[in-house]
Write a protein that holds these residues in place. Structure first.
Motif, PDB file in Angstrom:
ATOM      1  N   UNK A  96       0.863  -1.173   0.000  1.00 14.94           N
ATOM      2  CA  UNK A  96       0.000   0.000   0.000  1.00 14.94           C
ATOM      3  C   UNK A  96       0.905   1.231   0.000  1.00 14.94           C
ATOM      4  N   UNK A  97       0.469   2.281  -0.626  1.00 16.85           N
ATOM      5  CA  UNK A  97       1.297   3.483  -0.688  1.00 16.85           C
ATOM      6  C   UNK A  97       0.618   4.706  -0.116  1.00 16.85           C
ATOM      7  N   UNK A  98      -0.433   4.504   0.698  1.00 18.40           N
ATOM      8  CA  UNK A  98      -1.178   5.663   1.194  1.00 18.40           C
ATOM      9  C   UNK A  98      -0.400   6.412   2.265  1.00 18.40           C
ATOM     10  N   UNK A  99      -0.380   7.755   2.131  1.00 20.76           N
ATOM     11  CA  UNK A  99       0.300   8.609   3.097  1.00 20.76           C
ATOM     12  C   UNK A  99      -0.285  10.009   3.033  1.00 20.76           C
ATOM     13  N   UNK A 100      -0.186  10.700   4.175  1.00 28.56           N
ATOM     14  CA  UNK A 100      -0.587  12.101   4.276  1.00 28.56           C
ATOM     15  C   UNK A 100       0.572  12.841   4.937  1.00 28.56           C
ATOM     16  N   UNK A 101       1.081  13.864   4.290  1.00 27.41           N
ATOM     17  CA  UNK A 101       2.111  14.689   4.903  1.00 27.41           C
ATOM     18  C   UNK A 101       1.444  15.707   5.813  1.00 27.41           C
ATOM     19  N   UNK A 102       2.018  15.924   6.977  1.00 32.66           N
ATOM     20  CA  UNK A 102       1.495  16.866   7.962  1.00 32.66           C
ATOM     21  C   UNK A 102       1.348  18.261   7.355  1.00 32.66           C
ATOM     22  N   UNK A 103       2.270  18.636   6.484  1.00 31.99           N
ATOM     23  CA  UNK A 103       2.282  19.986   5.921  1.00 31.99           C
ATOM     24  C   UNK A 103       1.648  20.068   4.537  1.00 31.99           C
ATOM     25  N   UNK A 104       0.824  19.099   4.183  1.00 29.34           N
ATOM     26  CA  UNK A 104       0.239  19.061   2.849  1.00 29.34           C
ATOM     27  C   UNK A 104      -0.642  20.282   2.546  1.00 29.34           C
ATOM     28  N   UNK A 105      -1.218  20.892   3.564  1.00 24.56           N
ATOM     29  CA  UNK A 105      -2.055  22.081   3.371  1.00 24.56           C
ATOM     30  C   UNK A 105      -1.370  23.358   3.864  1.00 24.56           C
ATOM     31  N   UNK A 106      -0.066  23.325   3.990  1.00 28.60           N
ATOM     32  CA  UNK A 106       0.658  24.462   4.565  1.00 28.60           C
ATOM     33  C   UNK A 106       0.542  25.731   3.720  1.00 28.60           C
ATOM     34  N   UNK A 107       0.358  25.603   2.427  1.00 26.90           N
ATOM     35  CA  UNK A 107       0.189  26.806   1.589  1.00 26.90           C
ATOM     36  C   UNK A 107      -1.093  27.562   1.930  1.00 26.90           C
ATOM     37  N   UNK A 108      -2.003  26.868   2.607  1.00 29.07           N
ATOM     38  CA  UNK A 108      -3.250  27.489   3.057  1.00 29.07           C
ATOM     39  C   UNK A 108      -3.217  27.788   4.548  1.00 29.07           C
ATOM     40  N   UNK A 109      -2.041  27.753   5.159  1.00 30.54           N
ATOM     41  CA  UNK A 109      -1.891  28.074   6.574  1.00 30.54           C
ATOM     42  C   UNK A 109      -2.356  26.976   7.517  1.00 30.54           C
TER      43      UNK A 109
END
Length: 114
Positions: free
Chosen positions: A52-65
């Motif tokens: 499985x390759x599922x992942x979420x980076x903590x900073x994935x929405x950092x461009x939106x603060x």
């Protein structure tokens, strides 16, 4: 630390992994069945033994603060969507707004733009 069941495979759990990207420490929320290799520490590729390759980076929405925390990831895994507060710096002013975030296999999460 495990945050919940992986939504894309049968026996995986989403776990917290500490990573360093461009000199900054960030959390990676990844399936326990996802295993990566990296030659330079920045570009990660799935190894052959990964199921499985599922992942979420903590900073994935950092461009939106917005940085995603443990509580938000747990809620997202449980409910498949999450209401988040984002920030736009349009025309030199900060504008706060709410959007719904959903799970996305390729990107981790996706923002629903209407």
């Amino acid at each position: 630390m495990q945050l919940g069941k992986c939504p894309y495979c049968e026996d995986g759990e989403i776990e917290v992994r500490d990573k360093e990207v461009r000199g900054k420490k960030v959390k990676l929320y990844a399936c326990s069945n996802a295993h990566w290799k990296s030659e330079d520490g920045e570009l990660f590729e799935l190894r052959d033994d990964a199921t499985c390759g599922y992942r979420i980076w903590q900073n994935t929405l950092s461009r939106y603060g917005k940085w995603l925390g443990y509580k938000e990831i747990r809620e997202l895994l449980e409910n498949k969507e999450l209401e988040v507060e984002l920030v736009s710096k349009k025309y030199g002013k900060k504008i706060n707004y709410s959007k719904t975030v959903i799970l996305d296999y390729e990107y981790g999460v996706s923002v629903l733009w209407e």
